[in-house]
Write a protein that holds these residues in place. Structure first.
Motif, short mmCIF file in Angstrom:
data_model
loop_
_atom_site.label_atom_id
_atom_site.label_comp_id
_atom_site.label_asym_id
_atom_site.label_seq_id
_atom_site.Cartn_x
_atom_site.Cartn_y
_atom_site.Cartn_z
N UNK A 178 41.36 38.78 47.90
CA UNK A 178 42.71 38.37 48.28
C UNK A 178 43.50 38.06 47.02
N UNK A 179 44.75 37.57 47.33
CA UNK A 179 45.63 37.23 46.34
C UNK A 179 45.72 35.75 46.22
N UNK A 180 45.52 35.35 45.37
CA UNK A 180 45.29 33.69 44.84
C UNK A 180 46.64 33.61 43.87
N UNK A 181 46.90 31.97 44.12
CA UNK A 181 47.66 31.39 43.08
C UNK A 181 46.92 30.26 42.61
N UNK A 182 47.15 30.03 41.13
CA UNK A 182 46.69 28.76 40.56
C UNK A 182 47.92 28.10 40.29
N UNK A 183 47.72 26.71 40.92
CA UNK A 183 48.82 25.87 40.68
C UNK A 183 48.39 24.79 39.56
N UNK A 184 49.33 24.99 38.39
CA UNK A 184 49.06 23.89 37.19
C UNK A 184 49.91 22.63 37.33
N UNK A 185 49.36 21.32 37.23
CA UNK A 185 50.05 20.26 37.37
C UNK A 185 49.48 19.53 36.24
N UNK A 186 50.51 18.69 35.40
CA UNK A 186 50.34 17.91 34.35
C UNK A 186 50.09 16.55 34.95
N UNK A 187 49.78 15.55 33.91
CA UNK A 187 49.27 14.25 34.53
C UNK A 187 50.89 13.61 34.76
N UNK A 188 51.65 14.02 34.09
CA UNK A 188 53.14 13.49 34.30
C UNK A 188 54.04 14.34 35.41
N UNK A 189 53.33 15.20 36.02
CA UNK A 189 54.02 15.59 37.37
C UNK A 189 54.71 17.27 37.00
N UNK A 190 54.60 17.77 36.05
CA UNK A 190 55.25 18.92 35.83
C UNK A 190 54.31 19.97 36.45
N UNK A 191 54.89 21.18 37.01
CA UNK A 191 54.30 22.34 37.78
C UNK A 191 54.44 23.67 37.22
N UNK A 192 53.44 24.61 37.38
CA UNK A 192 53.75 25.78 37.34
C UNK A 192 52.78 26.79 38.06
N UNK A 193 52.86 27.97 38.09
CA UNK A 193 51.75 28.91 38.71
C UNK A 193 51.26 30.19 37.96
N UNK A 194 50.41 30.59 38.38
CA UNK A 194 49.56 31.81 37.98
C UNK A 194 48.99 32.73 39.07
N UNK A 195 49.62 33.72 39.25
CA UNK A 195 48.94 34.37 40.41
C UNK A 195 48.16 35.25 39.79
N UNK A 196 46.68 35.57 40.79
CA UNK A 196 45.87 36.55 40.24
C UNK A 196 45.01 37.05 41.47
N UNK A 197 44.14 37.97 41.49
CA UNK A 197 43.67 38.95 42.51
C UNK A 197 41.84 39.07 42.43
N UNK A 198 41.49 38.62 43.48
CA UNK A 198 40.29 38.90 43.59
C UNK A 198 39.75 40.03 44.57
N UNK A 199 39.12 41.28 43.97
CA UNK A 199 39.01 42.41 44.58
C UNK A 199 37.50 42.34 44.95
#
Length: 508
Positions: A178-199
């Motif tokens: 499926x389609x996956x999203x990695x949610x990155x979170x720092x200790x002080x609360x900033x966030x970002x995302x990385x999409x990736x696929x498992x086939x």
């Protein structure tokens, strides 16, 4: 005197500066809710995602303000405003150096954290999940974050291939494709995302192809007013956004996505996934680069589904899809402006295949041109082709309402489905050759006025190839969101799409 907020350049605010707009653009996908929730400082339960706007007005400035969600306790700013990482300060940003992977393989994450501090990675899988939109699958241990070196640039190509490995995710053999999203979170609360696929190579009725090649073509990372470049934009020395004439001709997959870390147009694919999984379609998953590399055999599937904006195609991608159609595999194009630019995929400087994407757009020597300019117009595969942008959403006007695609939708000849022609539109070009076909029909004919006031029209197409394969093209950006995006769902579009997929999958 310090400039007011209205004087801050868009890239300084961390807002996407793409001139190419998506009428359904969702920065960090605010409708994508996982099962994890937090209590904010007002006592309200809020989901995990980050919305960079502290307040939104649905429907425009006249609508009521909707408070933006906040991050977990201890991770929001003092004002409670959510903190989404940006490309100026790069509080946390990352990418994967692997393409789609199979269960049992590993995903390598390269992440920069500024200032250096601990961070974690939550892994979500996109799906219906009783309306949640995603489910959290696992969480990394606490990881030590470092400030990675600045991106390298050469002739407008930006690459972070020299970043150190931050975390390797070994994908268990029992994880679902499926389609996956990695949610990155720092200790002080900033966030970002990385999409990736498992086939996987297991057989399925339908193969859903995520348009990662087109996603990268639009990626302006880093959107910092200095170094970022896509096939559409770059910056001059004064932080002004330049157009296509000065944009990159080669972009790298070895870099984060701009802004919140999710590609422009990513929501189109996620809309289709949530709807298709809700109704139990048997799906396999792959990326466009898997088509290019020959890593998958599309003839093993009853149909290939192209869920979103899929504009950039290599010669290998097109050849593979044509062979699939000619072998009896149906094709479903649920968006518009597919197969427009011809591109080349090449190895990274270290030799990793398919990490550099080139589209010269008539600049310099090379083969990257419009497919229609080399007598291989997209209509010869898709059945219709790109006609232009649509300034304001318009009704899709149903044609041939007695056709089985419109069965049980409740539509009538000439009826308009409001707002379904939007973003960009395709139509039939009479002077352009059609693909070989047993029968062909246009299922919508929808007038609209373009940016210059010229009356144009959109069309929806379906043809049957001599092999028996069906090839459907919606001809509009708005078809995918109508399947499962809150505020855009249309039961008529849902039923028409089900009629199509059921016939392809031979469901009774």
């Amino acid at each position: 005197m310090a400039p007011g907020p209205e004087h801050i350049r868009r890239w300084e605010s961390g807002a996407l500066a793409h001139a190419v707009t998506d009428p359904f653009g969702q920065g960090p996908v605010p409708w994508l809710r996982g099962s994890e929730t937090y209590f904010d400082d007002t006592g309200q339960v809020v989901p995990w995602y980050v919305d960079p706007a502290p307040a939104r007005r649905p429907g425009g400035e006249g609508g009521p303000k909707v408070p933006g969600p906040r991050t977990a306790p201890g991770s929001a700013s003092a004002s409670g405003v959510p903190r989404s990482a940006d490309d100026v300060r790069r509080q946390i940003k990352g990418f994967t150096s692997t393409g789609a992977v199979a269960p049992g393989e590993a995903v390598d994450f390269h992440i920069t954290v500024d200032p250096p501090q601990e961070f974690s990675v939550d892994i979500y899988r996109i799906g219906h999940y009783d309306g949640a939109g995603a489910a959290k699958i696992t969480t990394s241990p606490r990881l030590a974050g470092i400030v990675q070196p600045p991106p390298l640039t050469a002739d407008r190509t930006v690459s972070c291939h020299h970043w150190w490995l931050s975390w390797r995710l070994q994908v268990p053999s029992y994880w679902s494709v499926g389609a996956y999203v990695a949610v990155l979170t720092t200790a002080d609360g900033y966030r970002s995302h990385i999409p990736f696929t498992i086939r996987d190579q297991h057989p399925a009725d339908l193969l859903l192809l995520l348009p990662d090649v087109t996603w990268q073509a639009y990626n302006l990372y880093p959107e910092d007013g200095r170094t970022g470049a896509s096939f559409y934009h770059a910056w001059d020395g004064n932080g002004r956004l330049l157009g296509e004439a000065d944009a990159a001709t080669t972009v790298s997959f070895d870099r984060p996505y701009a802004g919140a870390g999710l590609p422009l147009h990513v929501g189109h694919a996620y809309d289709v996934i949530r709807w298709a999984e809700r109704y139990g379609y048997d799906l396999a998953y792959a990326d466009a680069r898997d088509l290019h590399s020959g890593r998958i055999d599309p003839t093993r599937y009853r149909g290939l589904v192209f869920p979103g904006h899929d504009e950039y195609w290599s010669t290998n991608m097109r050849r593979t899809v044509e062979l699939a159609r000619d072998s009896g595999t149906s094709l479903v194009f649920l968006s518009a402006n597919s197969l427009y630019w011809q591109v080349e995929l090449g190895p990274s400087p270290s030799g990793v295949p398919a990490r550099l994407l080139t589209c010269r757009k008539r600049k310099g020597p090379g083969k990257s041109v419009l497919w229609r300019e080399i007598d291989r117009a997209e209509q010869q595969l898709v059945g219709i082709q790109y006609a232009g942008r649509v300034p304001e959403p318009q009704p899709l006007i149903v044609r041939n309402a007695d056709h089985w695609l419109w069965e049980a939708t409740g539509t009538h000849e000439g009826e308009g489905i409001e707002g379904l022609v939007a973003g960009e539109a395709d139509r039939y070009f009479p002077r352009t050759p059609l693909p070989p076909h047993e029968d062909r029909i246009l299922l919508a004919h929808s007038p609209y006025t373009d940016h210059e006031g010229v009356l144009r029209h959109q069309e929806t197409s379906l043809y049957r190839a001599p092999s028996g394969a069906l090839v459907f093209a919606s001809g509009t950006f708005a078809w995918s969101p109508a399947l499962d995006r809150p505020g855009h769902v249309d039961p008529r579009v849902q039923r028409a799409t089900a009629n199509l997929l059921d016939r392809i999958c031979k469901r009774d």
